[in-house]
Write an enzyme that holds these catalytic residues in place. Structure first.
Site, mmCIF file in Angstrom:
data_model
loop_
_atom_site.group_PDB
_atom_site.id
_atom_site.type_symbol
_atom_site.label_atom_id
_atom_site.label_comp_id
_atom_site.label_asym_id
_atom_site.label_seq_id
_atom_site.Cartn_x
_atom_site.Cartn_y
_atom_site.Cartn_z
ATOM 1 N N ASP A 21 0.923 -0.971 -0.040
ATOM 2 C CA ASP A 21 0.179 -0.044 0.117
ATOM 3 C C ASP A 21 0.705 1.090 0.202
ATOM 4 O OD1 ASP A 21 -3.198 -0.054 0.632
ATOM 5 O OD2 ASP A 21 -1.982 2.115 0.998
ATOM 6 N N HIS A 41 -12.102 0.011 -9.820
ATOM 7 C CA HIS A 41 -13.422 0.727 -9.783
ATOM 8 C C HIS A 41 -13.283 2.254 -9.267
ATOM 9 C CE1 HIS A 41 -15.402 -0.364 -5.864
ATOM 10 N NE2 HIS A 41 -14.274 0.011 -5.636
#
EC number: 2.1.1.-
Length: 289
Positions: A155, A195
């Site tokens: 991350d 998305h």
């Protein structure tokens, strides 16, 4: 209160008296309360400015970094993630709690959706790209405790991933728009990443990942929605609006997924799509031809 009674949120057993209904009782649950607050405060505010964001983009799909409804509503040039991480961490904490109230975000669905233990024959290394604190990776390892699987969680902002339980993951700081440092993993796993971004940004992520893949043993596993072609579920359509307003992203049909993956890297193709029977989630299995 009269309006809420009319909408069946509360009931009025007699004049001047109000009582709970099944709907209002849901609001007593902290996660549901956080979800409603997120939708009213974050999503609705952002959606109220989405028409302005679309006009600024001349009604074309926005480029990465283009102003979104969120940027205009909150008067910031930071994207949603940067804003809730750096400028308003309390909003970020509420968002994280709210996501646990949504069925599609149930961590229990993921390990049952794909035979992750089968990855052991290809080395057993899963790279959870954009995996936050490693919640999903840990759930996978706990579901397959003796499989020999290993997980690296990447991350942009690395946090302490320690939590109760036997599953241990390796944390690695990484921006998925940069070159993927882990080469030849059995799986590069993306959950609810694509998305959040328009097509060109997603293509850039896929290109970086494809360059790190081993042709024979690596695959990309995309855990996201796949919109039905005929009549998509109402929840899926609402998510589509959410993604556009907050991030400039979108939900995609299978045809749109195929187009995106082919446009990112000619060698990539979808070999399988697994749909969950428990939520709107699906996993696309992407390999090198």
């Amino acid at each position: 209160m009269r309006v809420l009674v009319n909408k069946h949120v509360f009931m009025q057993p007699q004049p001047g008296h109000y009582a709970h209904t099944r709907m209002s009782m849901l609001l007593l649950k902290p996660k549901t309360k956080d979800l409603l607050s997120h939708r009213l405060d974050d999503v609705f505010r952002s959606a109220s400015r989405e028409a302005d964001a679309l006009a600024a983009a001349r009604y074309r799909e926005p480029e990465r970094g283009a102003p979104t409804g969120f940027n205009l509503a909150f008067n910031t040039d930071k994207n949603f993630w940067e804003y809730i991480t750096n400028d308003d961490p309390q909003r970020g904490e509420r968002f994280a709690r709210a996501m646990h109230a949504v069925n599609i975000n149930s961590l229990d669905v993921i390990p049952r959706l794909y035979p992750f233990d089968s990855l052991v024959v290809d080395g057993g290394l899963i790279v959870d790209v954009g995996g936050g604190q490693g919640q999903v990776a840990k759930r996978i390892l706990e579901y397959f405790p003796s499989s020999g699987l290993r997980c690296i969680v990447q991350d942009r902002y690395v946090v302490n991933a320690s939590s109760p339980g036997p599953a241990v993951v390796e944390m690695q700081q990484h921006d998925f728009f940069e070159a993927q440092p882990v080469k030849g993993a059995a799986a590069y796993f993306f959950r609810h990443i694509f998305h959040d971004w328009p097509d060109k940004a997603c293509a850039a992520i896929l290109k970086q990942t494809a360059r790190a893949m081993d042709k024979d043993r690596s695959r990309i596993l995309i855990c996201d929605q796949v919109l039905q072609d005929d009549v998509p579920a109402e929840a899926s359509l609402l998510y589509d609006i959410d993604m556009m307003s907050l991030f400039g992203g979108k939900e995609r049909s299978l045809a749109e997924w195929k187009y995106l993956i082919a446009s990112a890297e000619e060698s990539l193709h979808i070999v399988n799509v697994i749909f969950s029977t428990e939520s709107e989630a699906a996993i696309l299995d992407v390999r090198i031809k």
